[in-house]
Design a protein around this motif. Structure first.
Motif, PDB file in Angstrom:
ATOM      1  N   ILE A   6       0.720  -1.041   0.386  1.00  0.00           N
ATOM      2  CA  ILE A   6      -0.038  -0.180  -0.033  1.00  0.00           C
ATOM      3  C   ILE A   6       0.414   1.263  -0.165  1.00  0.00           C
ATOM      4  N   ILE A   7       0.559   1.997  -1.240  1.00  0.00           N
ATOM      5  CA  ILE A   7       1.422   3.342  -0.886  1.00  0.00           C
ATOM      6  C   ILE A   7       0.444   4.419  -1.362  1.00  0.00           C
ATOM      7  N   ILE A   8       0.921   5.736   0.552  1.00  0.00           N
ATOM      8  CA  ILE A   8      -0.611   6.334   0.477  1.00  0.00           C
ATOM      9  C   ILE A   8      -0.156   7.874  -0.440  1.00  0.00           C
ATOM     10  N   PHE A   9      -0.556   8.357  -0.692  1.00  0.00           N
ATOM     11  CA  PHE A   9      -0.206   9.740  -1.726  1.00  0.00           C
ATOM     12  C   PHE A   9      -1.186  10.496  -0.882  1.00  0.00           C
ATOM     13  N   HIS A  10      -0.791  12.063  -1.051  1.00  0.00           N
ATOM     14  CA  HIS A  10      -2.044  12.899  -0.958  1.00  0.00           C
ATOM     15  C   HIS A  10      -0.958  14.208  -0.922  1.00  0.00           C
ATOM     16  N   ASN A  11      -1.232  15.013  -2.075  1.00  0.00           N
ATOM     17  CA  ASN A  11      -0.972  15.734  -3.128  1.00  0.00           C
ATOM     18  C   ASN A  11       0.809  15.186  -3.513  1.00  0.00           C
ATOM     19  N   ASN A  12       0.534  15.035  -4.035  1.00  0.00           N
ATOM     20  CA  ASN A  12       1.979  14.753  -4.504  1.00  0.00           C
ATOM     21  C   ASN A  12       2.412  14.914  -6.067  1.00  0.00           C
ATOM     22  N   PHE A  81      -7.272  -7.064   1.022  1.00  0.00           N
ATOM     23  CA  PHE A  81      -7.845  -8.469   2.116  1.00  0.00           C
ATOM     24  C   PHE A  81      -9.490  -8.464   1.412  1.00  0.00           C
ATOM     25  N   SER A  82     -10.229  -7.756   1.361  1.00  0.00           N
ATOM     26  CA  SER A  82     -10.909  -8.346   0.621  1.00  0.00           C
ATOM     27  C   SER A  82     -10.767  -8.430  -0.810  1.00  0.00           C
ATOM     28  N   GLU A  83      -9.439  -8.168  -1.820  1.00  0.00           N
ATOM     29  CA  GLU A  83      -9.831  -8.114  -2.947  1.00  0.00           C
ATOM     30  C   GLU A  83      -9.330  -9.761  -3.473  1.00  0.00           C
ATOM     31  N   PHE A  84      -7.744  -9.452  -2.493  1.00  0.00           N
ATOM     32  CA  PHE A  84      -7.143 -10.569  -2.849  1.00  0.00           C
ATOM     33  C   PHE A  84      -6.722 -12.074  -1.733  1.00  0.00           C
ATOM     34  N   ASP A  85      -5.785 -12.741  -2.146  1.00  0.00           N
ATOM     35  CA  ASP A  85      -5.630 -13.365  -0.956  1.00  0.00           C
ATOM     36  C   ASP A  85      -4.761 -13.055  -0.895  1.00  0.00           C
ATOM     37  N   LEU A  86      -4.123 -12.761   0.003  1.00  0.00           N
ATOM     38  CA  LEU A  86      -2.692 -12.109  -0.067  1.00  0.00           C
ATOM     39  C   LEU A  86      -2.339 -12.393   2.100  1.00  0.00           C
ATOM     40  N   LYS A  87      -0.776 -12.862   1.707  1.00  0.00           N
ATOM     41  CA  LYS A  87       0.334 -13.632   2.347  1.00  0.00           C
ATOM     42  C   LYS A  87       0.462 -12.469   3.619  1.00  0.00           C
ATOM     43  N   HIS A  88       1.161 -11.543   2.364  1.00  0.00           N
ATOM     44  CA  HIS A  88       1.614  -9.948   3.613  1.00  0.00           C
ATOM     45  C   HIS A  88       1.043  -8.754   3.142  1.00  0.00           C
ATOM     46  N   LEU A  89       1.145  -7.760   3.608  1.00  0.00           N
ATOM     47  CA  LEU A  89       0.579  -6.683   3.112  1.00  0.00           C
ATOM     48  C   LEU A  89       1.787  -5.562   4.196  1.00  0.00           C
ATOM     49  N   GLY A  90       2.381  -4.943   2.909  1.00  0.00           N
ATOM     50  CA  GLY A  90       3.405  -3.827   3.491  1.00  0.00           C
ATOM     51  C   GLY A  90       2.712  -2.661   2.873  1.00  0.00           C
ATOM     52  N   TYR A  91       2.881  -1.329   3.809  1.00  0.00           N
ATOM     53  CA  TYR A  91       2.689  -0.107   3.370  1.00  0.00           C
ATOM     54  C   TYR A  91       3.265   1.051   3.538  1.00  0.00           C
ATOM     55  N   LEU A 132      -3.642  -3.857  13.015  1.00  0.00           N
ATOM     56  CA  LEU A 132      -5.181  -4.491  12.799  1.00  0.00           C
ATOM     57  C   LEU A 132      -4.757  -5.561  11.858  1.00  0.00           C
ATOM     58  N   PHE A 133      -3.868  -5.564  11.649  1.00  0.00           N
ATOM     59  CA  PHE A 133      -4.342  -6.755  10.796  1.00  0.00           C
ATOM     60  C   PHE A 133      -2.574  -7.528  11.203  1.00  0.00           C
ATOM     61  N   GLN A 134      -2.322  -8.183  11.449  1.00  0.00           N
ATOM     62  CA  GLN A 134      -1.010  -9.304  12.513  1.00  0.00           C
ATOM     63  C   GLN A 134      -0.399  -9.674  10.867  1.00  0.00           C
ATOM     64  N   SER A 135      -0.652  -9.213   9.456  1.00  0.00           N
ATOM     65  CA  SER A 135       0.424  -9.289   8.033  1.00  0.00           C
ATOM     66  C   SER A 135       0.559  -8.091   7.916  1.00  0.00           C
ATOM     67  N   LEU A 136       0.559  -7.167   8.224  1.00  0.00           N
ATOM     68  CA  LEU A 136       1.077  -5.248   7.875  1.00  0.00           C
ATOM     69  C   LEU A 136       1.602  -4.796   8.738  1.00  0.00           C
ATOM     70  N   PHE A 137       2.562  -5.053   8.040  1.00  0.00           N
ATOM     71  CA  PHE A 137       4.096  -4.039   7.899  1.00  0.00           C
ATOM     72  C   PHE A 137       4.267  -2.776   7.287  1.00  0.00           C
ATOM     73  N   SER A 138       5.043  -1.629   7.473  1.00  0.00           N
ATOM     74  CA  SER A 138       6.189  -1.128   7.395  1.00  0.00           C
ATOM     75  C   SER A 138       6.921  -1.558   6.239  1.00  0.00           C
ATOM     76  N   LEU A 139       6.472  -1.396   5.323  1.00  0.00           N
ATOM     77  CA  LEU A 139       7.827  -1.656   4.251  1.00  0.00           C
ATOM     78  C   LEU A 139       9.661  -1.059   4.289  1.00  0.00           C
TER      79      LEU A 139
END
Length: 164
Positions: A6-12, A81-91, A132-139
């Motif tokens: 996940i990459i968060i953008f705001h006015n970039n 998580f609702s759209e894909f079968d993901l093992k891990h999710l970085g942000y 919130l999710f155990q498999s969520l990590f800071s990339l």
């Protein structure tokens, strides 16, 4: 199972080089990317749509009312998580980065260059955090912890964070 980012953008808008992003993302076919537009007031959302149109592994979440980075990450995580079968999710949040010298191109290069390490993510590499999710990590935290990683972009992020 795939790994998502996940990459968060705001006015970039001014920092984005869509052609370069597209070129780099096309090299990351084993990663699912979720580009979250956090209520940008410029053309960031339109540029993200251009990237999505060119890349099969990109999704967009448009947050219409500005939220904290954590809330924007959670919105992206719920979608992924609702759209894909993901093992891990970085942000990673663009606004928390020092992009003065390397721009956003540095971030997308780091993702492309380290996609094998990202795909082989080991939760033990990072300190256990309640999320919130155990498999969520800071990339960037994960990539910084990898001993073989001497990427100038990542090191610059941590140098500046230590000075703040």
């Amino acid at each position: 199972m795939k790994t998502g980012i996940i990459i968060i953008f705001h006015n970039n808008e001014k920092e984005m080089d869509t052609a370069y992003f597209i070129e780099q993302i096309k090299q990351t076919s084993n990663l699912e990317l979720c580009l979250v537009n956090n209520d940008s007031k410029d053309n960031t959302y339109d540029l993200l749509k251009d990237i999505k149109d060119e890349c099969n592994n990109v999704s967009i979440v448009n947050v219409r009312k500005f939220k904290s980075d954590i809330a924007a990450v959670k919105a992206g995580a719920r979608f992924m998580f609702s759209e894909f079968d993901l093992k891990h999710l970085g942000y990673v949040s663009i606004n928390m980065l020092n992009i003065k010298y390397h721009g956003l191109n540095g971030l997308i290069e780091v993702i492309t260059e380290n996609q094998d390490a990202i795909l082989n993510y080991k939760i033990k590499t990072l300190k256990k955090k309640q999320t919130l999710f155990q498999s969520l990590f800071s990339l960037l935290d994960y990539l910084k912890k990898l001993t073989e990683n001497n990427n100038h972009f990542i090191n610059l992020q941590y140098e500046n964070n230590l000075l703040k």
